[in-house]
Design an enzyme around this catalytic site. Structure first.
Site, mmCIF file in Angstrom:
data_model
loop_
_atom_site.group_PDB
_atom_site.id
_atom_site.type_symbol
_atom_site.label_atom_id
_atom_site.label_comp_id
_atom_site.label_asym_id
_atom_site.label_seq_id
_atom_site.Cartn_x
_atom_site.Cartn_y
_atom_site.Cartn_z
ATOM 1 N N LYS A 49 1.082 4.103 -3.031
ATOM 2 C CA LYS A 49 0.707 5.503 -2.868
ATOM 3 C C LYS A 49 1.895 6.432 -3.115
ATOM 4 C CE LYS A 49 -3.626 4.825 -1.994
ATOM 5 N NZ LYS A 49 -4.664 5.235 -2.964
ATOM 6 N N TYR B 122 0.823 -1.198 0.000
ATOM 7 C CA TYR B 122 0.000 0.000 0.000
ATOM 8 C C TYR B 122 0.861 1.253 0.000
ATOM 9 C CZ TYR B 122 -3.830 3.160 1.224
ATOM 10 O OH TYR B 122 -4.749 4.179 1.222
#
Length: 245
Positions: free
Chosen positions: A154, A150
């Site tokens: 990002k 994750y």
């Protein structure tokens, strides 16, 4: 909710079936925009269409580039784009599989690239300009335990925002990013209702609370609007001050 006006504007929102994306669709409709809602879950789109018959819905697996290009090639002129689709597959670094790593980046980064490229080409051809907002996270800056895929996705999404802002800016296309911390969506409340889990994070937030969905939606609408017409390549933390230290 802040007041914005998007009459005669055509918007496309990915990840529109749930959470922030769904509320962005609702807010854009209320502000007068013509909206195309994109989600991989037909049931969510059906419900959205029942509530807001004027919207157009597209059901597609956003992580499949070929499917996305086929599904959106005739979507028509778009003035405003919100890349909200995302997944979080939280695992420790040593337990993260290639399959989950790839799946996370396919949804959180590559999908935004594919959709933005398709939409921006139309903006450039029409010479109309436009505004694109990528929904990122404070995880692009912070290293979070059990969030390898994750956080990496990002971070990559923020760099994509920079490149889009740099190269699309001369065409009057602005690209910006909103970077919230944990947001109190239905899923957010379910995952962060335990004080033992939420407490240490809240202790690092000077305002002492997590953002609600309208906080993020308002920021997205601001970036989409002419009120931000000199803002390009910006990353807006919506975190109550979490990133101060």
């Amino acid at each position: 909710m802040a007041t914005f006006h998007f009459e005669n504007k055509r918007a496309l929102v990915t990840g529109a079936g749930k959470g922030i994306g769904r509320d962005v669709v609702i807010a854009l409709v209320a502000a007068g925009a013509t909206v195309t809602a994109v989600s991989r879950t037909e049931a969510d789109l059906t419900l959205l269409k029942q509530q807001f018959p004027a919207i157009r819905t597209v059901c597609v697996n956003i992580a499949d580039a070929a499917q996305v290009q086929a599904a959106l090639q005739n979507v028509g002129p778009i003035d405003l784009l919100v890349n909200c689709a995302g997944v979080a597959m939280n695992e420790p670094f040593l337990s993260t599989t290639l399959e989950r790593f790839d799946a996370t980046l396919d949804t959180n980064v590559r999908a935004a690239f594919v959709v933005s490229q398709l939409v921006a080409r139309g903006m450039v051809e029409r010479k109309t300009g436009g505004s694109i907002v990528n929904v990122s996270s404070v995880a692009s800056t912070l290293a979070l335990v059990d969030h390898t895929s994750y956080c990496v996705s990002k971070g990559a999404l923020d760099q994509l925002t920079r490149m889009m802002a740099l190269e699309l800016g001369p065409h009057k296309i602005r690209t910006n990013s909103v970077n919230p911390t944990v947001v109190m969506t239905e899923m957010g409340r379910a995952n962060w209702s335990d004080p033992a889990k939420a407490g240490p994070v809240l202790a690092r937030i000077p305002l002492g609370k997590f953002p609600e969905v309208p906080h993020v939606v308002n920021a997205i609408l601001y970036f989409l609007s002419d009120a931000s017409d000199m803002i390009n390549g910006t990353f807006l933390p919506i975190d109550g001050g979490l990133l101060i230290d």
